[in-house]
Design a protein around this motif. Structure first.
Motif, short mmCIF file in Angstrom:
data_model
loop_
_atom_site.label_atom_id
_atom_site.label_comp_id
_atom_site.label_asym_id
_atom_site.label_seq_id
_atom_site.Cartn_x
_atom_site.Cartn_y
_atom_site.Cartn_z
N ASP A 47 4.00 10.52 -6.10
CA ASP A 47 4.47 11.14 -6.44
C ASP A 47 6.04 11.26 -6.78
O ASP A 47 7.20 12.54 -7.51
N ARG A 48 6.53 10.32 -6.28
CA ARG A 48 8.07 10.41 -6.70
C ARG A 48 8.76 9.37 -7.22
O ARG A 48 7.96 8.31 -7.81
N PRO A 49 9.78 9.27 -7.74
CA PRO A 49 10.38 9.14 -8.92
C PRO A 49 10.98 7.48 -8.56
O PRO A 49 12.25 7.56 -8.32
N TRP A 50 10.43 6.87 -8.41
CA TRP A 50 10.70 5.67 -8.18
C TRP A 50 10.10 4.08 -9.84
O TRP A 50 9.09 4.55 -10.08
N ASP A 51 10.80 3.46 -10.05
CA ASP A 51 9.86 2.89 -11.23
C ASP A 51 9.24 0.93 -11.24
O ASP A 51 8.84 0.68 -11.26
N LEU A 52 10.51 0.76 -9.73
CA LEU A 52 9.29 -0.75 -9.11
C LEU A 52 9.80 -0.44 -7.84
O LEU A 52 10.28 -0.10 -7.22
N MET A 53 9.25 -0.92 -6.96
CA MET A 53 8.56 -1.19 -5.43
C MET A 53 8.33 -2.69 -5.31
O MET A 53 8.44 -3.69 -5.90
N ASP A 86 0.96 -1.00 0.05
CA ASP A 86 -0.32 -0.37 -0.19
C ASP A 86 0.41 1.43 0.18
O ASP A 86 0.67 2.15 -0.39
N THR A 87 1.74 1.22 0.53
CA THR A 87 3.16 2.00 0.66
C THR A 87 2.97 2.69 -1.18
O THR A 87 3.76 4.18 -1.11
N LYS A 88 2.87 1.74 -2.15
CA LYS A 88 2.92 2.95 -3.35
C LYS A 88 1.85 4.23 -3.86
O LYS A 88 2.18 5.59 -4.85
N TRP A 146 0.86 -0.80 -12.32
CA TRP A 146 0.60 0.25 -11.58
C TRP A 146 1.50 1.57 -11.87
O TRP A 146 2.35 1.81 -12.09
N ASN A 147 -0.01 2.14 -12.89
CA ASN A 147 0.14 3.79 -13.51
C ASN A 147 1.84 3.59 -14.05
O ASN A 147 2.81 4.89 -13.70
#
Ligand code: FE2
Length: 255
Positions: A183-189, A176-178, A223-224
């Protein structure tokens, strides 16, 4: 049998960053949950299975223990040092690793025991910060946040050194942290927390889904324009797994 029936899974993950030239192999382990129902022998077996894949980087995404039961720190650290002596390791904490939520369910009051375990294991903790890891001729930035339920997630601090051109791999226990870091620059969580549902029954589905977004329980999700990998994890809360084997995850990143 099933809680001890480790499955090593391999996934190819394409990222839009051009800086990855030769690929990067990540070993992702989560939810080790050392406890009376999850012996060190299972955790060490997971470590061995993971290391056999010869990862470039190792990511641990929390829930090292289940509750406040005393554990043998030196033995646990000996097992985790097998990881840190093989490759760079980065870790984040989970909801069971101490703090107000864990304390409210009879768990660890604070994170000092797990902080000490990671220190003794030579594993840096990504607590609202990022770190660059060099893999051959490539730089890969990893960002990490505390568990979402701790309410300590700080996007400004975590991404202070990350530009939009320098995408990061985000380590966050709870998928759920996604939404909190949308609005932050990450590509893979990389996440855990759900244990893949832990008990997955025909028709009824997963029985352990402590997340708001029920679509994010296990596996690689889009996801988005980003990707989220949720591993089923190694341990479990009560020693029961049905149709949901414990997982050692190997992710091959490519641009
Ligand atoms: Fe967990």
């Amino acid at each position: 049998m099933e809680p001890n029936w480790l499955e090593r899974t391999f996934h190819r993950v394409k990222l839009p960053c051009k800086s990855l030239t030769s690929g990067v192999r990540i070993l992702h382990l989560s939810d080790l949950h050392a406890s009376p129902v999850v012996p060190f022998s299972l955790i060490e077996k997971a470590v061995e299975l993971g290391l056999e894949a010869k990862p470039d980087v190792i990511c641990l995404t929390g829930d090292f223990v289940t509750d406040a039961s005393p554990f043998d720190q030196s033995e646990y650290a000996r097992i985790l040092r097998r990881l840190s002596s093989a490759a760079p390791v980065l870790a984040t904490l989970g909801n069971h690793d101490g703090g107000p939520w864990a304390s409210s369910v009879g768990g660890l009051k604070d994170t000092s025991a797990i902080d000490g375990l990671l220190h003794a294991s030579h594993i840096p903790l990504l607590h609202n910060r990022s770190e660059v890891v060099r893999v051959r001729d490539q730089s890969v930035r990893f960002a990490g946040v505390p568990d979402l339920w701790s309410r300590d997630v700080d996007g400004d601090l975590t991404f202070a050194n990350v530009s939009a051109d320098d995408p990061a791999i985000l380590l966050a226990h709870n998928p759920d942290t996604k939404d909190a870091l949308a609005d932050r620059p990450w590509d893979l969580m990389l996440s855990g927390h759900t244990h893949g549902g832990q008990v997955v029954l025909p028709i009824v589905g997963e029985r352990f889904v402590p997340v708001r977004d029920k679509r994010f329980i296990a596996g690689l999700k889009q996801w988005n324009g980003r990707q989220v990998y949720i591993t089923r994890g190694v341990g479990s809360i009560d020693g029961v797994r049905v149709n949901c084997r414990p997982e050692v995850t190997v992710l091959d990143l490519a641009s």
